[in-house]
Motif scaffolding. Structure first.
Motif, mmCIF file in Angstrom:
data_model
loop_
_atom_site.group_PDB
_atom_site.id
_atom_site.type_symbol
_atom_site.label_atom_id
_atom_site.label_comp_id
_atom_site.label_asym_id
_atom_site.label_seq_id
_atom_site.Cartn_x
_atom_site.Cartn_y
_atom_site.Cartn_z
ATOM 1 N N VAL A 208 0.831 -1.202 0.000
ATOM 2 C CA VAL A 208 0.000 0.000 0.000
ATOM 3 C C VAL A 208 0.869 1.257 0.000
ATOM 4 C CG1 VAL A 208 -1.715 1.318 1.294
ATOM 5 C CG2 VAL A 208 -1.921 -1.172 1.124
ATOM 6 N N SER A 209 1.846 1.306 0.875
ATOM 7 C CA SER A 209 2.708 2.492 0.927
ATOM 8 C C SER A 209 3.520 2.639 -0.363
ATOM 9 C CB SER A 209 3.632 2.434 2.145
ATOM 10 O OG SER A 209 4.296 1.191 2.244
ATOM 11 N N ALA A 210 3.976 1.512 -0.919
ATOM 12 C CA ALA A 210 4.696 1.577 -2.194
ATOM 13 C C ALA A 210 3.773 2.070 -3.300
ATOM 14 C CB ALA A 210 5.263 0.205 -2.549
ATOM 15 N N SER A 211 2.517 1.652 -3.253
ATOM 16 C CA SER A 211 1.551 2.102 -4.250
ATOM 17 C C SER A 211 1.368 3.611 -4.188
ATOM 18 C CB SER A 211 0.212 1.398 -4.026
ATOM 19 O OG SER A 211 -0.787 1.928 -4.857
ATOM 20 N N GLN A 212 1.329 4.166 -2.993
ATOM 21 C CA GLN A 212 1.169 5.613 -2.852
ATOM 22 C C GLN A 212 2.398 6.356 -3.386
ATOM 23 O OE1 GLN A 212 -0.244 6.877 1.036
ATOM 24 N NE2 GLN A 212 -1.513 5.043 1.256
ATOM 25 N N ALA A 213 3.570 5.769 -3.160
ATOM 26 C CA ALA A 213 4.790 6.370 -3.709
ATOM 27 C C ALA A 213 4.774 6.321 -5.233
ATOM 28 C CB ALA A 213 6.012 5.640 -3.160
ATOM 29 N N GLU A 214 4.394 5.177 -5.776
ATOM 30 C CA GLU A 214 4.321 5.039 -7.234
ATOM 31 C C GLU A 214 3.341 6.051 -7.825
ATOM 32 O OE1 GLU A 214 2.122 2.442 -10.514
ATOM 33 O OE2 GLU A 214 2.734 1.298 -8.745
ATOM 34 N N ALA A 215 2.196 6.221 -7.173
ATOM 35 C CA ALA A 215 1.178 7.148 -7.676
ATOM 36 C C ALA A 215 1.714 8.581 -7.713
ATOM 37 C CB ALA A 215 -0.075 7.071 -6.813
ATOM 38 N N ALA A 216 2.474 8.960 -6.693
ATOM 39 C CA ALA A 216 3.042 10.312 -6.650
ATOM 40 C C ALA A 216 4.036 10.525 -7.785
ATOM 41 C CB ALA A 216 3.709 10.551 -5.297
ATOM 42 N N ILE A 217 4.807 9.483 -8.083
ATOM 43 C CA ILE A 217 5.779 9.588 -9.176
ATOM 44 C C ILE A 217 5.083 9.602 -10.526
ATOM 45 C CG2 ILE A 217 7.676 8.382 -10.330
ATOM 46 C CD1 ILE A 217 8.455 7.303 -7.517
ATOM 47 N N ALA A 218 4.077 8.738 -10.683
ATOM 48 C CA ALA A 218 3.391 8.620 -11.975
ATOM 49 C C ALA A 218 2.735 9.931 -12.398
ATOM 50 C CB ALA A 218 2.355 7.500 -11.909
ATOM 51 N N LYS A 219 2.332 10.758 -11.435
ATOM 52 C CA LYS A 219 1.758 12.065 -11.758
ATOM 53 C C LYS A 219 2.778 12.956 -12.461
ATOM 54 C CE LYS A 219 -0.426 14.202 -8.500
ATOM 55 N NZ LYS A 219 -0.743 14.706 -7.131
ATOM 56 N N LYS A 220 4.053 12.739 -12.171
ATOM 57 C CA LYS A 220 5.113 13.595 -12.701
ATOM 58 C C LYS A 220 5.843 12.958 -13.884
ATOM 59 C CE LYS A 220 4.958 16.520 -9.069
ATOM 60 N NZ LYS A 220 4.790 17.985 -9.147
ATOM 61 N N VAL A 221 5.882 11.638 -13.898
ATOM 62 C CA VAL A 221 6.698 10.916 -14.885
ATOM 63 C C VAL A 221 5.769 10.089 -15.765
ATOM 64 C CG1 VAL A 221 8.639 9.339 -15.233
ATOM 65 C CG2 VAL A 221 8.574 10.798 -13.193
ATOM 66 N N TRP A 222 5.408 10.623 -16.931
ATOM 67 C CA TRP A 222 4.401 9.948 -17.752
ATOM 68 C C TRP A 222 4.929 8.666 -18.365
ATOM 69 C CZ3 TRP A 222 5.217 8.592 -22.700
ATOM 70 C CH2 TRP A 222 6.207 9.276 -23.408
ATOM 71 N N PHE A 223 6.287 8.538 -18.487
ATOM 72 C CA PHE A 223 6.819 7.335 -19.128
ATOM 73 C C PHE A 223 6.985 6.170 -18.150
ATOM 74 C CE2 PHE A 223 10.242 10.418 -18.403
ATOM 75 C CZ PHE A 223 11.167 9.698 -17.655
ATOM 76 N N LEU A 224 6.477 6.324 -16.936
ATOM 77 C CA LEU A 224 6.299 5.164 -16.061
ATOM 78 C C LEU A 224 5.050 4.449 -16.562
ATOM 79 C CD1 LEU A 224 7.434 3.783 -13.491
ATOM 80 C CD2 LEU A 224 5.794 5.138 -12.182
ATOM 81 N N PHE A 225 5.205 3.216 -16.987
ATOM 82 C CA PHE A 225 4.164 2.549 -17.774
ATOM 83 C C PHE A 225 4.123 1.077 -17.389
ATOM 84 C CE2 PHE A 225 2.976 0.090 -21.544
ATOM 85 C CZ PHE A 225 1.903 0.776 -22.093
ATOM 86 N N GLY A 226 2.957 0.575 -17.007
ATOM 87 C CA GLY A 226 2.904 -0.847 -16.678
ATOM 88 C C GLY A 226 1.574 -1.272 -16.114
ATOM 89 N N GLY A 227 1.533 -2.526 -15.715
ATOM 90 C CA GLY A 227 0.292 -3.088 -15.197
ATOM 91 C C GLY A 227 0.557 -4.354 -14.411
ATOM 92 N N SER A 228 -0.469 -5.166 -14.286
ATOM 93 C CA SER A 228 -0.341 -6.374 -13.474
ATOM 94 C C SER A 228 -0.799 -7.593 -14.256
ATOM 95 C CB SER A 228 -1.188 -6.250 -12.203
ATOM 96 O OG SER A 228 -2.567 -6.470 -12.499
ATOM 97 N N ALA A 229 -0.463 -8.757 -13.703
ATOM 98 C CA ALA A 229 -0.914 -10.023 -14.279
ATOM 99 C C ALA A 229 -2.268 -10.370 -13.663
ATOM 100 C CB ALA A 229 0.114 -11.120 -14.037
ATOM 101 N N ASP A 230 -3.253 -9.521 -13.942
ATOM 102 C CA ASP A 230 -4.625 -9.691 -13.461
ATOM 103 C C ASP A 230 -4.713 -9.664 -11.937
ATOM 104 O OD1 ASP A 230 -7.393 -10.114 -14.360
ATOM 105 O OD2 ASP A 230 -7.261 -11.984 -13.248
ATOM 106 N N LEU A 231 -3.882 -8.854 -11.288
ATOM 107 C CA LEU A 231 -3.845 -8.836 -9.826
ATOM 108 C C LEU A 231 -3.849 -7.421 -9.267
ATOM 109 C CD1 LEU A 231 -1.333 -11.731 -9.072
ATOM 110 C CD2 LEU A 231 -3.728 -11.638 -8.385
ATOM 111 N N ASN A 232 -4.324 -6.471 -10.042
ATOM 112 C CA ASN A 232 -4.223 -5.102 -9.548
ATOM 113 C C ASN A 232 -5.009 -4.862 -8.265
ATOM 114 O OD1 ASN A 232 -3.226 -2.311 -10.010
ATOM 115 N ND2 ASN A 232 -5.422 -1.907 -9.935
ATOM 116 N N GLU A 233 -6.068 -5.620 -8.036
ATOM 117 C CA GLU A 233 -6.811 -5.448 -6.787
ATOM 118 C C GLU A 233 -5.990 -5.881 -5.582
ATOM 119 O OE1 GLU A 233 -10.671 -7.115 -6.737
ATOM 120 O OE2 GLU A 233 -11.457 -5.810 -8.318
ATOM 121 N N SER A 234 -4.888 -6.576 -5.821
ATOM 122 C CA SER A 234 -4.002 -6.999 -4.731
ATOM 123 C C SER A 234 -2.663 -6.284 -4.748
ATOM 124 C CB SER A 234 -3.771 -8.512 -4.810
ATOM 125 O OG SER A 234 -4.952 -9.231 -4.560
ATOM 126 N N THR A 235 -2.187 -5.886 -5.931
ATOM 127 C CA THR A 235 -0.862 -5.264 -6.012
ATOM 128 C C THR A 235 -0.921 -3.740 -6.036
ATOM 129 O OG1 THR A 235 -0.870 -5.403 -8.439
ATOM 130 C CG2 THR A 235 0.072 -7.271 -7.220
#
Length: 677
Positions: free
Chosen positions: A368-395
């Motif tokens: 959860v805390s890593a997700s919040q950090a990633e979200a803060a970066i993604a707002k600034k860095v558009w070339f951060l790009f990716g997803g999950s193996a059908d597990l986003n509700e958990s990752t």
């Protein structure tokens, strides 16, 4: 440029055929000299490769990294001499002497194509199927950049991905995963040529493989074609033209070839797959090609001159592209600046300005805390790009308001990889190889086993890829031992150039993402907890920025040297912090070391490592809910480890942890026993 024996002439009626045979002859001579290698595929597929490089691909041998180029992926990497021959002949930075040193130590022509070794090699291939996944990743990258930057139909971002794959590639599951998602997405910028020669090392493919591959790819929603004879240049050309023209679906061209074509006694058999032909068979094969039998490595002047026309043509293509880009930049200066910055991997100013800071009142799972950090970066860095193996509700790795990357919506930042861990990670490698992205993918740590081949290749190529794997220990709880990683952390830490980062609290999770964004030489794998962990009180301890060095002293008894060092990572860090207080109550002096990344810590100089783990303090206890192997380096012969030697169990997380001894009381007990030795 001519060869040493360029005055020798070859009887031929067709320059194209002479050029095709030049590829074949260089291959069989190189393999024969090395007494090792795979000449069969290059001999069979030389016409295909010749056409791609001389007629269809946009490439500049003098600038192999020109962005506007088409990419070529030799997924069947064992046929590496096909690629090396083409690179030499068309004028890349590879000499005839390099061809002669095929498979020799320190040469530019290793047994399988290596991304770092020779300009013009787009990816490291060898493990079959990986190149198919890489090609899909490159195609996704091209589509996303086109969707983001294209204006006024400039054509600056419409490059294509060509590839050659083998029967073996298409037997591997990773190729199926990647091909399935490519068809789902409608990636019309891939043209994949399938070398259907019916031979593997063990013999005829019917020993294990008799499916109709074309029908399979039809089901994947690919555009499919069939060329009956690999030597029919006209039919091949028409099929490639059709593949390029099909822009709404990826294209597969099945090419019926003869492995080892031209070898009188070995063509069409497994004997031509992965062995030298032998001196006499080389002679007979060259005679079949109407080629001089001596000297070896001979290329006729006119054939070489024809190949080298790729240099001038490539420079003209790049020059035209650059002129177009200048016009584009005048009209779209902001976009052009963004594009150039991302290709240079320049992080925007203030990219980390909004990273969260957590306090002891925040008890969060590190996912959860890593997700919040990633979200803060993604707002600034558009070339951060990716997803999950059908597990986003958990990752929790999706980018808010980033949009889905889907058929017809290639501007979205959230690709959905489906339940395809291996394909996902191979595709991530392709995204990184293409350029313009910091790609990431997420799943559960236990499932790195499914993706290990792609993770290893990311490390081998030192790609900036982010692997986000949550549910990192027996703390998973109810899902039980199938989902509770035990040996994974230790085995992942053993992969050279892979940085494993297991943060111990919310603020270390933030530092993990800071590391991700600034660590450009090699992939980073984040191992994150499912269960909540306490956020440590940094007003009483060292700041979390120490995590950037892999290991650091987080807390210690003041006033006297430590009797014992307690080391922890991840969710177990809080156990050793709390155990310190209880040991101090018993009169012991304790140092606590957080070790979120053994890989980063081992890269620090000896003086720093000794300052954290003084050699004089030999009583050391490490605590981690995983296999213990990697910790012995840090605790030494006089130390101890609380870890896992069995699989986990299903139950409430806290009960499972207690059952296996991950409690403050057990840490104290084991520390006292260690001190009593």
């Amino acid at each position: 440029m001519a060869t040493a024996s360029a005055q020798i002439k070859v009887n031929r009626s067709d320059l194209d055929q002479t050029c095709v045979n030049a590829i074949r002859v260089l291959t069989i001579d190189a393999v024969q000299k090395a007494n090792s290698g795979h000449c069969g595929l290059p001999m069979g597929m030389a016409p295909v490769a010749y056409l791609l490089y001389t007629r269809f691909m946009r490439h500049n041998p003098k600038n192999p990294k020109w962005f506007g180029r088409d990419r070529f992926v030799l997924s069947a990497g064992h046929g590496s001499m096909l690629l090396y021959s083409l690179l030499y002949l068309t004028g890349y930075d590879i000499a005839l002497d390099d061809i002669k040193q095929f498979r020799q130590l320190g040469s530019k022509t290793p047994g399988h194509p290596e991304y770092w070794c020779v300009p013009g090699v787009e990816t490291t291939t060898g493990p079959l199927g990986q190149g198919v996944g890489n090609a899909v990743g490159m195609a996704m990258a091209a589509k996303h950049l086109e969707a983001r930057f294209e204006r006024d139909k400039s054509g600056l971002f419409d490059h294509r991905i060509f590839g050659i794959c083998s029967d073996g590639d298409l037997m591997e599951g990773v190729a199926s995963e990647a091909a399935s998602i490519a068809g789902h997405l409608g990636l019309g910028n891939i043209v994949l040529l399938y070398d259907d020669n019916h031979v593997t090392i063990d013999g005829h493919t019917e020993l294990s493989f008799d499916e109709d591959v074309v029908k399979r790819f039809d089901a994947y929603k690919w555009h499919t074609q069939d060329v009956a004879d690999a030597n029919d240049l006209e039919a091949l050309s028409k099929a490639i033209e059709n593949g390029i023209a099909e822009t709404s679906r990826p294209s597969l061209i099945r090419v019926h070839s003869i492995i080892g074509y031209g070898s009188p006694h070995k063509q069409g058999t497994s004997a031509a797959h992965s062995n030298p032909l032998g001196v006499e068979e080389v002679k007979l094969t060259k005679e079949f090609y109407k080629y001089p039998t001596e000297p070896p490595f001979f290329v006729p002047d006119d054939a070489l001159a024809h190949f080298r026309e790729c240099v001038e043509r490539g420079e003209e293509m790049e020059s035209a592209w650059s002129t177009k880009f200048e016009t584009y930049a005048k009209k779209n200066s902001v976009l052009a600046g963004e594009f150039q910055a991302v290709l240079a991997k320049e992080l925007p100013n203030g990219w980390d300005a909004e990273l969260p800071v957590f306090t002891p009142k925040d008890s969060l799972a590190t996912r959860v805390s890593a997700s919040q950090a990633e979200a803060a970066i993604a707002k600034k860095v558009w070339f951060l790009f990716g997803g999950s193996a059908d597990l986003n509700e958990s990752t929790f790795t999706d980018i808010k308001d980033g949009g889905d990357f889907e058929r017809g919506q290639f501007d979205g930042r959230n690709p959905h990889f489906g339940i395809r861990e291996h394909g996902m990670c191979s595709i991530l490698n392709g995204l990184a190889l293409h350029g313009g992205f910091i790609p990431y993918g997420s799943s559960f740590l236990c499932f790195t086993d499914y993706a290990r081949g792609a993770i290893r290749l990311a490390a081998l190529m030192e790609l900036q890829v982010v692997f986000v794997f949550t549910h990192d220990s027996i703390g998973v709880g109810e899902d039980g031992p199938t989902h509770e990683p035990i040996e994974q952390l230790a085995s992942l830490r053993a992969i050279p150039h892979l940085t494993v980062f297991r943060p111990g609290d919310a603020n270390e999770a933030v530092e993990a993402w800071r590391t991700v964004m600034t660590h450009t030489q090699g992939p980073v794998l984040l191992a994150l907890s499912r269960q909540k962990v306490p956020t440590l009180d940094r007003t009483k301890m060292a700041p979390a920025s120490g995590a950037r060095r892999g290991g650091y002293v987080i807390s210690e008894t003041q006033g006297r040297p430590a009797d014992i060092i307690l080391l922890g990572s991840g969710s177990e860090l809080s156990l050793v912090v709390d155990a310190k207080a209880k040991l101090e109550d018993k009169g012991k002096s304790v140092r606590v070391v957080s070790m979120p990344s053994e890989n980063i810590f081992e890269q620090q100089d000896q003086a720093y490592r000794d300052s954290v783990l003084p050699p004089a303090i030999r009583r050391r206890l490490a605590v981690e809910a995983g296999a213990t192997m990697s910790w012995y380096r840090w605790v030494g012969l006089d130390g101890d480890i609380i870890g896992m030697t069995t699989y986990g169990a299903s139950g409430k997380s806290e009960e499972v942890m207690k059952h296996f001894g991950f409690t403050v009381d057990n840490v104290v007990e084991r520390a006292l026993k260690l001190l009593a030795r």
